[in-house]
Scaffold this motif. Structure first.
Motif, short mmCIF file in Angstrom:
data_model
loop_
_atom_site.label_atom_id
_atom_site.label_comp_id
_atom_site.label_asym_id
_atom_site.label_seq_id
_atom_site.Cartn_x
_atom_site.Cartn_y
_atom_site.Cartn_z
N LEU A 257 0.82 -1.22 0.00
CA LEU A 257 0.00 0.00 0.00
C LEU A 257 0.85 1.27 0.00
O LEU A 257 0.37 2.35 -0.36
CB LEU A 257 -0.94 0.00 1.21
CG LEU A 257 -2.08 -1.02 1.15
CD1 LEU A 257 -2.76 -1.15 2.51
CD2 LEU A 257 -3.10 -0.68 0.08
N ILE A 261 0.47 5.25 -3.61
CA ILE A 261 -0.36 6.31 -3.05
C ILE A 261 -0.57 7.40 -4.09
O ILE A 261 0.38 7.85 -4.74
CB ILE A 261 0.30 6.91 -1.79
CG1 ILE A 261 0.44 5.85 -0.70
CG2 ILE A 261 -0.48 8.11 -1.27
CD1 ILE A 261 1.33 6.27 0.46
N ASN A 265 -6.59 7.71 -3.68
CA ASN A 265 -6.67 6.74 -2.59
C ASN A 265 -6.02 7.18 -1.29
O ASN A 265 -6.11 6.46 -0.29
CB ASN A 265 -6.05 5.40 -3.04
CG ASN A 265 -4.57 5.52 -3.39
OD1 ASN A 265 -3.81 6.23 -2.76
ND2 ASN A 265 -4.15 4.78 -4.41
N ARG A 269 -6.31 5.37 2.35
CA ARG A 269 -5.11 4.74 2.89
C ARG A 269 -4.78 5.30 4.29
O ARG A 269 -4.38 4.56 5.19
CB ARG A 269 -3.92 4.97 1.95
CG ARG A 269 -4.09 4.38 0.56
CD ARG A 269 -3.66 2.94 0.49
NE ARG A 269 -4.04 2.35 -0.78
CZ ARG A 269 -3.24 2.26 -1.84
NH1 ARG A 269 -2.00 2.70 -1.75
NH2 ARG A 269 -3.66 1.70 -2.95
N LEU A 281 2.79 3.64 6.56
CA LEU A 281 1.75 4.10 5.64
C LEU A 281 1.16 5.42 6.11
O LEU A 281 0.90 6.32 5.30
CB LEU A 281 0.66 3.04 5.50
CG LEU A 281 -0.49 3.36 4.54
CD1 LEU A 281 0.03 3.55 3.12
CD2 LEU A 281 -1.54 2.24 4.56
N CYS A 285 1.31 8.87 3.89
CA CYS A 285 0.08 9.56 3.51
C CYS A 285 0.09 11.00 4.01
O CYS A 285 -0.31 11.92 3.29
CB CYS A 285 -1.14 8.82 4.07
SG CYS A 285 -1.49 7.24 3.27
#
Length: 328
Positions: A257, A261, A265, A269, A281, A285
C-alpha cells in the motif's frame, strides 16, 4: 548555495524538487533520488527557455535494462496561488539518457517553484523480447511465498483434497483444512484448540467477507495467491490479516500500500493506516498530503474526510499542516 538546493524529496512514487532561486545560474542538476530500482536525476537548463530534463543513472549492472516509465510532471509556482504548468502525461517511454525527456517551458518562471514528478509505473523490458513487466507488480509472492509454503498446499486447497472444515462467507462456502489454518493463524488455532462451536460443528462463519475475498485470503494462507489478486484485494486482505493475526500478510499489505499512493486513494489509505496501526503508511500519507501539497488538489474530498474521519486522526493532519506552514 546550500546542499538543500539540490535535494529532491521523495515518498512512495512522488518526487519534488523545490527551487528557491534559479536566477544566479543557468544550469542545475539535482542530487540522485531513488524511485523503483533506479537512481534518477532532474536537470534545469536556462537559456531563452527553461528546460527540464529527467533521466535515470544507468550503471554497468543495469545499462541493458533501462526503465520504461509512465509519469506526470508539473511545475508549481508559489506566485498567484500555486499555479501549475502540467506536461501532457507520459506513457511507457523508455529513458536512457538526459536527451530522452526534455520539457521546454516558454513561460518565464521567477521566484520559488516546485518541480512535481509523479511516477505512474516503472517497467523493465523482457530480456527475451517479451512483454515488459512492472517493477511494482512483479510481486512479493514469487520471491517470498516459495520459501514459506509448499506447492502441495495450494493443490490441497484448489482441489478440495480431504478438507475437514467449511468456511461460510457472506455469499458462499468453501472447504479448508484445520491444520493449515491453525498453523498460519493464532486465532484459528485458538478456535480449534478450545471447545468452541467452530471445533464442534466444523464450520467457521466469516460473514464480513465475500466468497471471492475469502478465496483470495485462503489462497495466501495456502501459498498460491496470484500477484494481481493480491493487488486487487489488498484492503480486504489487510482487514482479514488483522482480524486473524496473520502478521506476514499484514506486513505484505502494508508494504504494498506504500507503493502506489495517489490523490484518488490517499485519504482511504490514511484511514486504514490509523485503523490497523500501520505507521509507515500513515507517515507517507501525511507527507503526500501535507509536505508535498497534494491536499490542495483534493480539497473537496478532504472536506468530506474531515466530516467522517476519526477526530484524533483529523487533528493529526491539521497539526502536520500547521508545522509545515510554520517552517515555510
Amino acid at each position: 548555495m546550500t546542499d538543500n538546493a539540490y535535494r529532491v524529496d521523495t515518498t512512495s512514487r512522488l518526487a519534488q524538487w523545490r527551487i528557491d532561486n534559479l536566477a544566479s545560474c543557468s544550469y542545475r542538476k539535482s542530487d540522485p533520488f531513488k524511485i523503483g530500482r533506479w537512481n534518477w536525476r532532474l536537470v534545469l537548463e536556462k537559456n531563452r527557455n527553461l528546460f527540464i530534463k529527467l533521466f535515470p543513472e544507468l550503471s554497468s549492472s543495469n545499462k541493458d535494462s533501462p526503465p520504461i516509465v509512465s509519469f506526470i510532471i508539473r511545475v508549481v509556482s508559489s506566485l498567484g496561488g500555486r499555479k501549475a504548468l502540467v506536461h501532457p502525461e507520459i506513457r511507457d517511454k523508455q529513458l536512457k539518457s538526459s536527451d530522452d525527456f526534455v520539457w521546454a517551458l516558454e513561460v518565464p518562471l521567477t521566484g520559488k517553484f516546485i518541480i512535481d514528478l509523479e511516477f505512474l509505473d516503472l517497467k523493465t523490458a523482457s530480456p527475451n523480447g517479451g512483454e515488459s513487466s512492472s517493477v511494482w507488480t512483479d510481486g512479493f509472492t514469487q520471491k517470498d511465498l516459495r520459501a514459506t509454503a509448499l506447492s502441495s498446499l495450494g493443490k490441497m486447497f484448489s482441489e478440495s483434497i480431504h478438507t475437514d472444515i467449511v468456511i461460510n462467507a457472506s455469499d458462499g462456502s468453501i472447504g479448508a483444512h484445520r491444520a493449515v489454518l491453525a498453523a498460519r493463524s493464532p486465532v484459528f488455532m485458538s478456535m480449534f484448540s478450545h471447545e468452541l462451536k467452530e471445533k464442534e460443528m466444523s464450520v467457521i462463519n466469516i460473514s464480513d467477507m465475500s466468497i471471492e475475498d475469502c478465496q483470495v485470503f485462503l489462497s495466501y494462507i495456502y501459498g498460491n495467491i496470484m500477484d494481481q489478486n493480491f493487488l486487487d484485494h489488498r484492503l480486504h486482505l489487510l482487514r482479514a490479516a488483522d482480524k486473524y493475526d496473520v502478521m506476514d500478510l499484514k506486513e505484505a499489505c502494508h508494504e504494498s500500500l506504500l507503493e502506489d499512493i495517489d490523490t484518488s486513494n490517499v485519504l482511504e489509505r490514511l484511514q486504514n493506516a490509523s485503523l490497523y496501526h500501520l505507521p509507515k503508511l500513515k507517515i507517507c500519507c501525511m507527507q503526500y498530503l501535507v509536505k508535498f501539497g497534494k491536499i490542495y488538489d483534493i480539497l473537496e474530498e478532504f472536506n468530506a474526510f474531515i466530516q467522517s474521519a476519526d477526530m484524533d486522526l483529523v487533528s493529526e493532519v491539521f497539526n502536520e499542516v500547521l508545522s509545515v506552514w510554520k517552517g515555510f
